[in-house]
Design a protein around this motif. Sequence first.
Motif, mmCIF file in Angstrom:
data_model
loop_
_atom_site.group_PDB
_atom_site.id
_atom_site.type_symbol
_atom_site.label_atom_id
_atom_site.label_comp_id
_atom_site.label_asym_id
_atom_site.label_seq_id
_atom_site.Cartn_x
_atom_site.Cartn_y
_atom_site.Cartn_z
ATOM 1 N N PRO A 66 0.834 -1.213 0.000
ATOM 2 C CA PRO A 66 0.000 0.000 0.000
ATOM 3 C C PRO A 66 0.862 1.254 0.000
ATOM 4 O O PRO A 66 2.016 1.217 0.432
ATOM 5 C CB PRO A 66 -0.803 -0.108 1.295
ATOM 6 C CG PRO A 66 -0.327 -1.290 2.028
ATOM 7 C CD PRO A 66 0.746 -1.972 1.242
ATOM 8 N N LYS A 67 0.285 2.360 -0.458
ATOM 9 C CA LYS A 67 0.992 3.649 -0.395
ATOM 10 C C LYS A 67 1.012 4.123 1.056
ATOM 11 O O LYS A 67 0.091 3.860 1.816
ATOM 12 C CB LYS A 67 0.234 4.686 -1.230
ATOM 13 C CG LYS A 67 0.347 4.480 -2.720
ATOM 14 C CD LYS A 67 0.119 5.830 -3.438
ATOM 15 C CE LYS A 67 0.310 5.709 -4.932
ATOM 16 N NZ LYS A 67 -0.813 4.986 -5.560
ATOM 17 N N ARG A 68 2.075 4.849 1.394
ATOM 18 C CA ARG A 68 2.211 5.344 2.758
ATOM 19 C C ARG A 68 1.011 6.210 3.159
ATOM 20 O O ARG A 68 0.506 6.117 4.277
ATOM 21 C CB ARG A 68 3.505 6.148 2.871
ATOM 22 C CG ARG A 68 3.915 6.378 4.290
ATOM 23 C CD ARG A 68 5.336 6.854 4.347
ATOM 24 N NE ARG A 68 5.401 8.306 4.291
ATOM 25 C CZ ARG A 68 6.536 9.002 4.320
ATOM 26 N NH1 ARG A 68 7.698 8.362 4.387
ATOM 27 N NH2 ARG A 68 6.533 10.307 4.262
ATOM 28 N N GLU A 69 0.534 7.028 2.210
ATOM 29 C CA GLU A 69 -0.582 7.943 2.503
ATOM 30 C C GLU A 69 -1.874 7.206 2.841
ATOM 31 O O GLU A 69 -2.801 7.794 3.389
ATOM 32 C CB GLU A 69 -0.878 8.869 1.310
ATOM 33 C CG GLU A 69 0.269 9.728 0.835
ATOM 34 C CD GLU A 69 1.329 8.943 0.070
ATOM 35 O OE1 GLU A 69 2.510 9.066 0.430
ATOM 36 O OE2 GLU A 69 0.977 8.196 -0.862
ATOM 37 N N SER A 70 -1.962 5.942 2.469
ATOM 38 C CA SER A 70 -3.227 5.228 2.699
ATOM 39 C C SER A 70 -3.251 4.500 4.040
ATOM 40 O O SER A 70 -4.293 4.010 4.471
ATOM 41 C CB SER A 70 -3.470 4.226 1.559
ATOM 42 O OG SER A 70 -2.607 3.115 1.703
ATOM 43 N N ILE A 71 -2.084 4.427 4.708
ATOM 44 C CA ILE A 71 -2.011 3.724 5.991
ATOM 45 C C ILE A 71 -2.695 4.555 7.078
ATOM 46 O O ILE A 71 -2.454 5.759 7.192
ATOM 47 C CB ILE A 71 -0.525 3.486 6.405
ATOM 48 C CG1 ILE A 71 0.228 2.744 5.303
ATOM 49 C CG2 ILE A 71 -0.430 2.767 7.745
ATOM 50 C CD1 ILE A 71 -0.105 1.300 5.154
ATOM 51 N N LYS A 72 -3.565 3.908 7.854
ATOM 52 C CA LYS A 72 -4.295 4.620 8.903
ATOM 53 C C LYS A 72 -3.561 4.516 10.230
ATOM 54 O O LYS A 72 -3.151 3.439 10.651
ATOM 55 C CB LYS A 72 -5.718 4.061 9.058
ATOM 56 C CG LYS A 72 -6.730 4.655 8.056
ATOM 57 C CD LYS A 72 -6.595 4.116 6.671
ATOM 58 C CE LYS A 72 -7.558 4.736 5.680
ATOM 59 N NZ LYS A 72 -7.295 4.253 4.313
ATOM 60 N N MET A 73 -3.447 5.677 10.886
ATOM 61 C CA MET A 73 -2.812 5.770 12.202
ATOM 62 C C MET A 73 -3.890 5.629 13.289
ATOM 63 O O MET A 73 -5.071 5.727 12.977
ATOM 64 C CB MET A 73 -2.117 7.138 12.320
ATOM 65 C CG MET A 73 -0.918 7.252 11.421
ATOM 66 S SD MET A 73 0.279 5.955 11.825
ATOM 67 C CE MET A 73 0.632 5.335 10.214
ATOM 68 N N PRO A 74 -3.491 5.418 14.563
ATOM 69 C CA PRO A 74 -4.498 5.232 15.626
ATOM 70 C C PRO A 74 -5.588 6.315 15.651
ATOM 71 O O PRO A 74 -6.762 5.997 15.837
ATOM 72 C CB PRO A 74 -3.657 5.235 16.904
ATOM 73 C CG PRO A 74 -2.332 4.672 16.454
ATOM 74 C CD PRO A 74 -2.116 5.207 15.066
ATOM 75 N N ALA A 75 -5.225 7.576 15.433
ATOM 76 C CA ALA A 75 -6.245 8.642 15.459
ATOM 77 C C ALA A 75 -7.222 8.475 14.284
ATOM 78 O O ALA A 75 -8.418 8.782 14.413
ATOM 79 C CB ALA A 75 -5.584 10.010 15.398
ATOM 80 N N ASP A 76 -6.710 7.992 13.147
ATOM 81 C CA ASP A 76 -7.589 7.750 11.996
ATOM 82 C C ASP A 76 -8.558 6.607 12.295
ATOM 83 O O ASP A 76 -9.735 6.667 11.930
ATOM 84 C CB ASP A 76 -6.769 7.390 10.746
ATOM 85 C CG ASP A 76 -5.799 8.492 10.354
ATOM 86 O OD1 ASP A 76 -6.195 9.670 10.419
ATOM 87 O OD2 ASP A 76 -4.644 8.163 9.992
ATOM 88 N N ILE A 77 -8.046 5.578 12.947
ATOM 89 C CA ILE A 77 -8.904 4.423 13.283
ATOM 90 C C ILE A 77 -10.030 4.885 14.212
ATOM 91 O O ILE A 77 -11.184 4.481 14.049
ATOM 92 C CB ILE A 77 -8.074 3.287 13.946
ATOM 93 C CG1 ILE A 77 -6.966 2.793 12.995
ATOM 94 C CG2 ILE A 77 -8.965 2.130 14.385
ATOM 95 C CD1 ILE A 77 -7.431 2.303 11.650
ATOM 96 N N GLU A 78 -9.689 5.767 15.163
ATOM 97 C CA GLU A 78 -10.741 6.317 16.034
ATOM 98 C C GLU A 78 -11.769 7.087 15.212
ATOM 99 O O GLU A 78 -12.968 7.012 15.479
ATOM 100 C CB GLU A 78 -10.124 7.228 17.115
ATOM 101 C CG GLU A 78 -9.352 6.466 18.189
ATOM 102 C CD GLU A 78 -10.121 5.262 18.723
ATOM 103 O OE1 GLU A 78 -11.293 5.429 19.140
ATOM 104 O OE2 GLU A 78 -9.558 4.147 18.725
#
Length: 304
Positions: free
Chosen positions: A54-66
Amino acid sequence: MALKRATGGAPAFTWKKMNRNDPCWCGSGKKYKACHESFDDRIIRCERQGMIVPKRESIKMPADIEGIKASARINVAALDAVAEKIRVGMSTGEIDRIVEETTRKMGGIPAPLNYEGFPKNCCTSINDQVCHGIPSEEDILKDGDIVNVDCSTIYNGYFSDSSRMFLLGDVSPEKKRLVEVTKECMEIGIQAVHPWEPLGNMGDAVHQHALKNGYSVVREIGGHGCGFSFHEEPFVSYVSKPGTEMLMVPGFVFTIEPMINAGGEEIFVDDTNDWTVYTEDHSPSAQWEVEVVVTEDGCEVLSW
Ligand code: MF3
Ligand code: CO
């Protein structure tokens, strides 16, 4: 001078390392070496071995998961509201109103509305309709129908997407079994998500379970990355081969939403509305959808 592309010279790798003491790209505020450096090393190794990453920009961080979870709370509430009220004699237009009302009350926006011109707030697909059925006052749910209600929500910029099947009244054993096996296919897909393995393993697990039960799997339409927008890369197939397709790395968010047909796999799109997809042989079709995030030891279901 033109750069040589994958067919000759070195392939264009998408992942690059940072300076070890710089703040990590993920926004954590930590130094790169104490944050994503080892993750990057691993993904770069995989990419150099020829895997699709996957592209780096598409990876979700913990705040995104929230953020996605907050969106999904609304999406799940909309489907729960449908589950509570759906009955024989109700129009699919009324289902659409239930979805819209629940979503808006909670501050969300129904993602299907105006998406590529889609005219309603959710999709309702009955019997031989595979997906993308348009809710209507004219379509009345009958005794023995099976219907998929597919909801997607935008909240605070984050997208959630999931769908469920509903059985109306006295459903034939054949259709009941199709709905049950399709749910098992989705669950088997969830179990088959393992970090640092390719998506094709998951798709094949789903496919094999459908085949074992005498069903076929729709090829042309599948799942997708999700979260920052409605439909992100990659296309997720449920007829894929083990060892192929994109690597499921932690933080990768996608949908598991196989469409399973009781008869043949062939489908067509209604040419009067350019949306509703039917089975070519008019055999019944079922679909369940969840949105998941890949974790360190499997996945977590975000919307269902
Ligand atoms: N919710 C569907 C999915 O699971 C997409 C529907 S697109 C729409 O991907 F425009 F028909 F809503
Ligand atoms: Co979807």
